[in-house]
Design a protein around this motif. Structure first.
Motif, mmCIF file in Angstrom:
data_model
loop_
_atom_site.group_PDB
_atom_site.id
_atom_site.type_symbol
_atom_site.label_atom_id
_atom_site.label_comp_id
_atom_site.label_asym_id
_atom_site.label_seq_id
_atom_site.Cartn_x
_atom_site.Cartn_y
_atom_site.Cartn_z
ATOM 1 N N LEU A 32 0.831 -1.209 0.000
ATOM 2 C CA LEU A 32 0.000 0.000 0.000
ATOM 3 C C LEU A 32 0.861 1.253 0.000
ATOM 4 O O LEU A 32 0.579 2.212 -0.736
ATOM 5 C CB LEU A 32 -0.927 -0.016 1.220
ATOM 6 C CG LEU A 32 -1.884 1.171 1.361
ATOM 7 C CD1 LEU A 32 -2.836 1.242 0.159
ATOM 8 C CD2 LEU A 32 -2.695 1.069 2.653
ATOM 9 N N VAL A 33 1.905 1.270 0.796
ATOM 10 C CA VAL A 33 2.810 2.422 0.823
ATOM 11 C C VAL A 33 3.495 2.593 -0.522
ATOM 12 O O VAL A 33 3.700 3.715 -1.003
ATOM 13 C CB VAL A 33 3.848 2.251 1.953
ATOM 14 C CG1 VAL A 33 4.929 3.330 1.860
ATOM 15 C CG2 VAL A 33 3.178 2.308 3.310
ATOM 16 N N GLY A 34 3.845 1.465 -1.157
ATOM 17 C CA GLY A 34 4.472 1.537 -2.468
ATOM 18 C C GLY A 34 3.559 2.165 -3.509
ATOM 19 O O GLY A 34 4.011 2.949 -4.361
ATOM 20 N N LYS A 35 2.267 1.840 -3.476
ATOM 21 C CA LYS A 35 1.305 2.434 -4.412
ATOM 22 C C LYS A 35 1.206 3.930 -4.184
ATOM 23 O O LYS A 35 1.177 4.718 -5.150
ATOM 24 C CB LYS A 35 -0.057 1.781 -4.241
ATOM 25 C CG LYS A 35 -0.138 0.361 -4.800
ATOM 26 C CD LYS A 35 -1.542 -0.188 -4.642
ATOM 27 C CE LYS A 35 -1.662 -1.587 -5.234
ATOM 28 N NZ LYS A 35 -3.026 -2.140 -5.097
ATOM 29 N N ASN A 36 1.124 4.330 -2.916
ATOM 30 C CA ASN A 36 1.039 5.765 -2.620
ATOM 31 C C ASN A 36 2.306 6.493 -3.072
ATOM 32 O O ASN A 36 2.242 7.636 -3.542
ATOM 33 C CB ASN A 36 0.828 5.978 -1.121
ATOM 34 C CG ASN A 36 -0.560 5.542 -0.666
ATOM 35 O OD1 ASN A 36 -1.502 5.527 -1.468
ATOM 36 N ND2 ASN A 36 -0.680 5.184 0.607
ATOM 37 N N GLN A 37 3.463 5.821 -2.946
ATOM 38 C CA GLN A 37 4.717 6.439 -3.369
ATOM 39 C C GLN A 37 4.727 6.658 -4.885
ATOM 40 O O GLN A 37 5.143 7.718 -5.358
ATOM 41 C CB GLN A 37 5.895 5.539 -2.956
ATOM 42 C CG GLN A 37 7.269 6.104 -3.339
ATOM 43 C CD GLN A 37 8.392 5.205 -2.889
ATOM 44 O OE1 GLN A 37 8.198 4.273 -2.138
ATOM 45 N NE2 GLN A 37 9.587 5.499 -3.370
ATOM 46 N N ARG A 38 4.225 5.680 -5.643
ATOM 47 C CA ARG A 38 4.206 5.836 -7.095
ATOM 48 C C ARG A 38 3.183 6.873 -7.520
ATOM 49 O O ARG A 38 3.373 7.599 -8.502
ATOM 50 C CB ARG A 38 3.905 4.484 -7.745
ATOM 51 C CG ARG A 38 5.061 3.485 -7.628
ATOM 52 C CD ARG A 38 4.802 2.263 -8.522
ATOM 53 N NE ARG A 38 3.621 1.523 -8.080
ATOM 54 C CZ ARG A 38 3.664 0.543 -7.184
ATOM 55 N NH1 ARG A 38 4.830 0.202 -6.611
ATOM 56 N NH2 ARG A 38 2.561 -0.089 -6.849
ATOM 57 N N ARG A 39 2.086 6.954 -6.750
ATOM 58 C CA ARG A 39 1.025 7.898 -7.106
ATOM 59 C C ARG A 39 1.443 9.328 -6.794
ATOM 60 O O ARG A 39 1.226 10.236 -7.593
ATOM 61 C CB ARG A 39 -0.262 7.548 -6.352
ATOM 62 C CG ARG A 39 -1.451 8.446 -6.753
ATOM 63 C CD ARG A 39 -2.707 8.136 -5.948
ATOM 64 N NE ARG A 39 -3.073 6.736 -6.028
ATOM 65 C CZ ARG A 39 -3.054 5.905 -4.990
ATOM 66 N NH1 ARG A 39 -2.668 6.342 -3.785
ATOM 67 N NH2 ARG A 39 -3.418 4.652 -5.137
ATOM 68 N N ASN A 40 2.036 9.534 -5.599
ATOM 69 C CA ASN A 40 2.369 10.891 -5.175
ATOM 70 C C ASN A 40 3.800 11.301 -5.540
ATOM 71 O O ASN A 40 4.133 12.492 -5.486
ATOM 72 C CB ASN A 40 2.189 11.038 -3.667
ATOM 73 C CG ASN A 40 0.762 10.751 -3.236
ATOM 74 O OD1 ASN A 40 -0.186 11.047 -3.977
ATOM 75 N ND2 ASN A 40 0.603 10.191 -2.036
ATOM 76 N N GLY A 41 4.630 10.318 -5.853
ATOM 77 C CA GLY A 41 6.013 10.622 -6.198
ATOM 78 C C GLY A 41 6.866 11.050 -5.018
ATOM 79 O O GLY A 41 7.901 11.690 -5.193
ATOM 80 N N GLN A 42 6.438 10.691 -3.809
ATOM 81 C CA GLN A 42 7.197 11.053 -2.602
ATOM 82 C C GLN A 42 8.056 9.863 -2.134
ATOM 83 O O GLN A 42 7.710 8.707 -2.360
ATOM 84 C CB GLN A 42 6.246 11.477 -1.472
ATOM 85 C CG GLN A 42 5.444 12.719 -1.774
ATOM 86 C CD GLN A 42 4.493 13.061 -0.642
ATOM 87 O OE1 GLN A 42 4.333 12.292 0.308
ATOM 88 N NE2 GLN A 42 3.864 14.238 -0.737
ATOM 89 N N ASP A 43 9.151 10.200 -1.474
ATOM 90 C CA ASP A 43 10.051 9.165 -0.948
ATOM 91 C C ASP A 43 9.468 8.605 0.341
ATOM 92 O O ASP A 43 9.349 9.322 1.346
ATOM 93 C CB ASP A 43 11.434 9.761 -0.693
ATOM 94 C CG ASP A 43 12.457 8.692 -0.329
ATOM 95 O OD1 ASP A 43 12.077 7.505 -0.256
ATOM 96 O OD2 ASP A 43 13.642 9.035 -0.115
ATOM 97 N N GLN A 44 9.075 7.333 0.296
ATOM 98 C CA GLN A 44 8.441 6.688 1.449
ATOM 99 C C GLN A 44 9.340 5.638 2.111
ATOM 100 O O GLN A 44 8.850 4.780 2.853
ATOM 101 C CB GLN A 44 7.125 6.026 1.004
ATOM 102 C CG GLN A 44 6.112 6.964 0.399
ATOM 103 C CD GLN A 44 5.525 7.885 1.444
ATOM 104 O OE1 GLN A 44 5.433 7.549 2.615
ATOM 105 N NE2 GLN A 44 5.110 9.086 1.019
ATOM 106 N N ARG A 45 10.639 5.691 1.860
ATOM 107 C CA ARG A 45 11.528 4.672 2.404
ATOM 108 C C ARG A 45 11.589 4.708 3.944
ATOM 109 O O ARG A 45 11.675 3.677 4.605
ATOM 110 C CB ARG A 45 12.939 4.851 1.831
ATOM 111 C CG ARG A 45 13.056 4.407 0.385
ATOM 112 C CD ARG A 45 14.457 4.633 -0.150
ATOM 113 N NE ARG A 45 14.820 6.043 -0.116
ATOM 114 C CZ ARG A 45 16.016 6.495 -0.522
ATOM 115 N NH1 ARG A 45 16.949 5.650 -0.959
ATOM 116 N NH2 ARG A 45 16.278 7.793 -0.483
ATOM 117 N N SER A 46 11.523 5.902 4.500
ATOM 118 C CA SER A 46 11.530 6.026 5.958
ATOM 119 C C SER A 46 10.292 5.379 6.567
ATOM 120 O O SER A 46 10.368 4.684 7.577
ATOM 121 C CB SER A 46 11.600 7.497 6.355
ATOM 122 O OG SER A 46 11.549 7.636 7.768
#
Length: 278
Positions: A32-46
């Motif tokens: 789910l976090v990966g989908k949001n990262q691709r959608r918003n283009g934000q770095d979600q690694r943290s």
């Protein structure tokens, strides 16, 4: 309800189920976090790292709570086992500690003469458990032919004397006693001292240098190198001469025998003169 209780009692099944559920939640959350990262283009690694760590932390807490009784019993068993091992190998552990003590302080080395618990000898080998010593008779400075194995823990619990300076030169003392009250030792004491000095003349210069080296190393004044003879009496009133010589270790008994022979010869001469005078 009974079915649920049965499942809870089988902790292995519950453990597997908890692990599977945790990893399933982890997989879905990360996806789910990966989908949001691709959608918003934000770095979600943290965020992903926090989710992983949080779920692992929760999993560990659940497993510890589930297996608390078994962990406690295992800890007690492990502690009891450790105590038993320590008690059974206490002497060996002390010997190893004694070896590390020797390594850190180096009170002696292989080849030195030492004395431990009234046993004296030359150190021939040192290992983790024991020190092998070739026994030396400290009165005659001769090897007895016996080999001693001294546990290293003795170096912690007993006083260790380094006798290495006695390996070449020794401060040798002995007592001469005569029970004849008619003998005056002061009439021949000078002759006996001259004889003793004569016996030590050949190595006098070397003895002087060696004596100075020992005094410098130890920081104290020691007897020698000139021989000394003191007159006294025993508790029974017999004549007693205390002789101290500083000489090569391999000549101590030879010189002692010479001085002893001179003493009795001079006593015999004094006694003969006393009889003739009467």
């Amino acid at each position: 309800m009974n079915y649920l209780s049965t499942i809870m009692e089988n902790k292995l099944v519950v453990t597997i189920a908890v692990i599977l559920v945790t990893f399933a939640i982890r997989y879905l959350a990360l996806k789910l976090v990966g989908k949001n990262q691709r959608r918003n283009g934000q770095d979600q690694r943290s965020l992903k790292s926090n989710i992983k760590n949080f779920l692992i932390f929760v999993l560990v807490l659940l497993l510890i709570n589930l297996w608390a009784d078994e962990i406690q019993r295992f800890a007690f068993s492990l502690a009891a086992f450790a105590v038993a091992i320590v008690l059974a190998t206490k002497e060996f552990i002390q010997c190893i500690i004694g070896f590390f003590y020797w390594m850190s302080s180096r009170p002696f080395r292989v080849g030195d003469w030492i004395e431990v618990d009234q046993y004296a000898g030359e150190v021939s080998q040192i290992d983790w458990i024991k020190t092998t010593v070739l026994e030396v008779n400290i009165d005659t400075y001769q090897y007895t032919g016996k080999t001693l194995s001294i546990p290293n823990n003795r170096f912690i619990t007993s006083a260790v004397q380094n006798l290495n300076f006695m390996k070449r030169y020794a401060i040798h003392s002995f007592v001469l006693v005569r029970d004849d009250s008619n003998i005056n030792p002061f009439s021949f004491i000078q002759q006996l001292r001259s004889n003793a000095k004569l016996y030590c003349h050949d190595f006098e210069d070397v003895a002087l240098r060696y004596n100075q080296i020992i005094e410098h190393k130890m920081g104290i004044k020691i007897t020698g190198p000139k021989p000394t003879i003191e007159v006294g009496t025993t508790e029974l009133g017999h004549i007693k001469l205390e002789v101290t010589i500083f000489c090569p270790t391999d000549q101590t008994m030879e010189i002692e025998q010479k001085i002893t022979a001179d003493f009795f010869a001079l006593c015999q001469g004094e006694q003969t003169e006393s009889v003739l005078a009467e």
